[in-house]
Enzyme design. Structure first.
Site, mmCIF file in Angstrom:
data_model
loop_
_atom_site.group_PDB
_atom_site.id
_atom_site.type_symbol
_atom_site.label_atom_id
_atom_site.label_comp_id
_atom_site.label_asym_id
_atom_site.label_seq_id
_atom_site.Cartn_x
_atom_site.Cartn_y
_atom_site.Cartn_z
ATOM 1 N N ASP A 35 0.862 -1.166 0.000
ATOM 2 C CA ASP A 35 0.000 0.000 0.000
ATOM 3 C C ASP A 35 0.913 1.235 0.000
ATOM 4 O OD1 ASP A 35 -2.376 1.661 0.501
ATOM 5 O OD2 ASP A 35 -1.573 1.828 2.534
ATOM 6 N N ASP B 175 -0.169 5.146 0.946
ATOM 7 C CA ASP B 175 -0.423 6.083 2.045
ATOM 8 C C ASP B 175 -0.474 5.341 3.378
ATOM 9 O OD1 ASP B 175 -1.831 8.816 0.603
ATOM 10 O OD2 ASP B 175 -1.838 6.949 -0.534
#
Length: 238
Positions: free
Chosen positions: A13, A15
């Protein structure tokens, strides 16, 4: 509990996992709220809105302040944010060393995020090492958001690695749900935006408090031909 895993690629991922983008997201969102005459949100409040995409975030904020046109709020936020992506954002401490360690291990890497793909490319190109990743896949028209598994499967196809040999690394429940839906191993990281009890409730294979901890696990995995049994780190099985 010991667990034997076989990892041949890592999907990250963005953020809250690789980059701390919360300061820029908070700043831009508060600028939009200021235009509506609304009080600013704390970074901790905004932190709880991250993970499900900017449309969902805008809808929650609009509902909170009684703003009727959530679509217009979202459009204004996106227009402002795309010009302020890396004003304050920085990689989390230890992430650059983690990525360098993965490079030395010759592990194929990808980014899978609900951030708009154009923005994800700009953030990763500006703040993360060049050529560290294969595919960088974000949200775009016709592509489902996490936790739907399609984007994770797309990343594994582009890396030419079976999903069952991929480790999905993320900081929110959505990331861990994506890993489960895609049939991938999951690693919860607690340095990001998710709450540790919520992450642990998803029963991830790994739960890491620092990038160095994840790197140690990967180094041991690759040192045993991508097969390993951990005893000292926080490792769980479904």
């Amino acid at each position: 509990m010991a667990s034997r895993l076989r990892v041949e690629a890592v999907l990250f991922d963005l953020d809250g996992t690789l980059v701390d983008t919360l300061p820029d997201i908070t700043w831009c969102l508060n600028q939009v709220l200021l235009e509506h005459g609304c009080p600013a949100l704390t970074s901790e409040t905004v932190r709880g809105y991250i993970g499900g995409g900017t449309t969902a975030m805008s809808e929650r904020v609009a509902a909170q302040f009684g703003i009727v046109d959530a679509v217009a709020l979202h459009q204004r936020y996106v227009a402002l944010y795309q010009h302020n992506l890396v004003q304050f954002s920085r990689p989390f401490s230890g992430v650059l060393e983690l990525l360098e360690g993965c490079r030395q291990l010759q592990l194929p890497l990808a980014i899978v995020t609900n951030k708009a793909e154009e923005m994800a490319l700009q953030v990763s190109t500006t703040l993360l090492p060049q050529n560290a990743f294969g595919p960088i896949l974000g949200h775009r028209a016709g592509r489902s958001l996490k936790p739907q598994p399609e984007v994770a499967w797309e990343a594994s196809r582009r890396l030419s690695v079976d999903p069952q040999r991929c480790l999905f690394v993320g900081d929110t429940e959505i990331d861990l749900q994506t890993a489960r839906a895609a049939g991938m191993y999951s690693a919860a990281v607690t340095w990001g935006y998710g709450l540790t009890p919520d992450l642990q409730a998803q029963a991830p294979n790994l739960c890491c408090e620092h990038p160095a901890e994840l790197l140690r696990i990967l180094q041991r995995a690759c040192g045993a031909a991508h097969a390993f049994t951990e005893h000292g780190d926080t490792v769980k099985s479904y």
